[in-house]
Enzyme design. Sequence first.
Site, short mmCIF file in Angstrom:
data_model
loop_
_atom_site.label_atom_id
_atom_site.label_comp_id
_atom_site.label_asym_id
_atom_site.label_seq_id
_atom_site.Cartn_x
_atom_site.Cartn_y
_atom_site.Cartn_z
N HIS A 205 0.80 -1.23 0.00
CA HIS A 205 0.00 0.00 0.00
C HIS A 205 0.83 1.28 0.00
O HIS A 205 0.28 2.36 -0.12
CB HIS A 205 -0.95 0.02 1.20
CG HIS A 205 -0.26 0.37 2.48
ND1 HIS A 205 0.53 -0.50 3.16
CD2 HIS A 205 -0.22 1.54 3.19
CE1 HIS A 205 1.02 0.09 4.24
NE2 HIS A 205 0.58 1.32 4.28
C1 UD1 Z 1 -2.33 5.84 5.71
C2 UD1 Z 1 -1.03 6.31 6.35
C3 UD1 Z 1 0.02 5.22 6.23
C4 UD1 Z 1 -0.47 3.92 6.76
C5 UD1 Z 1 -1.76 3.56 6.05
C6 UD1 Z 1 -2.33 2.26 6.53
C7 UD1 Z 1 -0.58 8.71 6.19
C8 UD1 Z 1 0.29 9.72 5.53
N1 UD1 Z 1 -0.51 7.49 5.67
O1 UD1 Z 1 -2.10 5.67 4.31
O2 UD1 Z 1 1.16 5.63 6.98
O3 UD1 Z 1 0.51 2.93 6.56
O4 UD1 Z 1 -2.71 4.60 6.30
O5 UD1 Z 1 -3.52 1.98 5.88
O6 UD1 Z 1 -1.27 9.03 7.11
N2 UD1 Z 1 -9.51 4.95 1.53
C9 UD1 Z 1 -10.69 4.26 1.51
N3 UD1 Z 1 -11.28 3.96 2.70
C10 UD1 Z 1 -10.74 4.30 3.89
C11 UD1 Z 1 -9.54 5.02 3.91
C12 UD1 Z 1 -8.92 5.34 2.72
O7 UD1 Z 1 -11.19 3.93 0.46
O8 UD1 Z 1 -11.33 3.98 4.94
C13 UD1 Z 1 -8.82 5.27 0.25
C14 UD1 Z 1 -9.13 6.65 -0.25
O9 UD1 Z 1 -9.25 6.57 -1.62
C15 UD1 Z 1 -7.89 7.44 0.11
C16 UD1 Z 1 -6.80 6.39 0.03
O10 UD1 Z 1 -7.42 5.17 0.43
O11 UD1 Z 1 -7.69 8.50 -0.74
C17 UD1 Z 1 -5.62 6.65 0.90
O12 UD1 Z 1 -6.02 6.89 2.26
P1 UD1 Z 1 -5.13 7.84 3.19
O13 UD1 Z 1 -5.71 7.92 4.54
O14 UD1 Z 1 -4.85 9.13 2.48
O15 UD1 Z 1 -3.71 7.13 3.24
P2 UD1 Z 1 -3.31 5.59 3.29
O16 UD1 Z 1 -2.72 5.22 1.98
O17 UD1 Z 1 -4.41 4.74 3.82
#
Ligand code: UD1
Length: 363
Positions: A205
Amino acid sequence: MRIISVAGARPNFMKIAPLMEAFAATDGIEPMLVHTGQHYDERMSDLFFRQLGIPEPDVNLGVGSGSHAVQTAEVMKAFEPVVLAERPDAVLVVGDVNSTIACGMVAVKLGVKLVHVEAGLRSFDRTMPEEINRVLTDAISDLLFCTEQSGLDNLRREGAADERVFLVGNVMIDTLLKNRAKADASGILDQLGLATGGYAAVTLHRPANVDNPEVLSRLLDVLEAVQRDMPIAFPMHPRTRKNLGGSALAGRMEAMTNLKALDPLGYLDFLKLMSSARIVLTDSGGIQEETTILKVPCLTLRENTERPVTAEVGSNRIVGTDPENILAAYREVMDGRGREPQIPPLWDGRAAERIAQVLTERI
Ligand code: UD1
């Protein structure tokens, strides 16, 4: 002593669970829990609260996804009124996600003591958003709790006073040890038709891996080779699924008949999947630690780690993203080459208790 603990994203939940339990059991601590809402899907959030028995958050900021600046700023805007209204004696943040630094900054600017759990970890790679969050959070924290010796060494080098820094063990491992027996009862292997010790578990991820089609394509080369040997179970992070969606790479993955692309799993199913795997391939931080305690061989598909103890004494190898290097390490593991892994000091299931004890003495 009123302490607001903050959780925002999936890897925070297993760290917060034992802390909330230890705080509830400690005289003199009045715990409060704030969920920032950084992660919000049932399978990325609520399921973990239920399985780990984390109390319902007192407040959910409902922030959701966004660019780094937007997400961080929205958490700050929503958290400030909570701190102003509650006037806690301390705010406690865990890990290295955007919610960690956002709430940390709000707390210190309002003159509230800040406590960072999992402090001092450094990948020394400033292109990782988490590394920026770690460096900044540690710089403004009053009390710093470390999982491994490298954390203390890094903080000392950065000038943190010794009396602010504590080696207490690993709260995520508290959760793993507590839930191991429950996870053993999970039916996930039967559901997926997998045999103990007969498959690889994969997670990916990190933006550096999954936002870059060239790197992702190289990693698919590896998965293609591995799934010719044994089945792969691949619970997919929403970021990874979104990036693959409709691309040529998605077609390549669908063509791998021995690879099972899954929705994100709950904690207990994933723990079972990890602990029964022949090998784990991942770019996660936490999984490097979890496989260390489980003594399951782990190949970390990154150029560096902020958790060096897992590779120094544990079952982890940092193998980068070059398919040749990864597959060479993979074959070594399959051939049973390598040393007997050890458990790092204080990863004994009592880290949260130690933290509660220090807090009652120091705040
Ligand atoms: C975040 C953390 C990362 C951690 C990871 C674990 C930061 C900078 N990054 O990254 O350190 O390892 O979480 O998962 O804080 N999304 C969904 N559903 C959700 C959450 C996210 O669909 O419940 C999708 C959305 O499209 C979003 C993308 O995942 O834009 C990324 O989510 P985001 O919270 O920005 O960062 P992670 O990649 O999850």
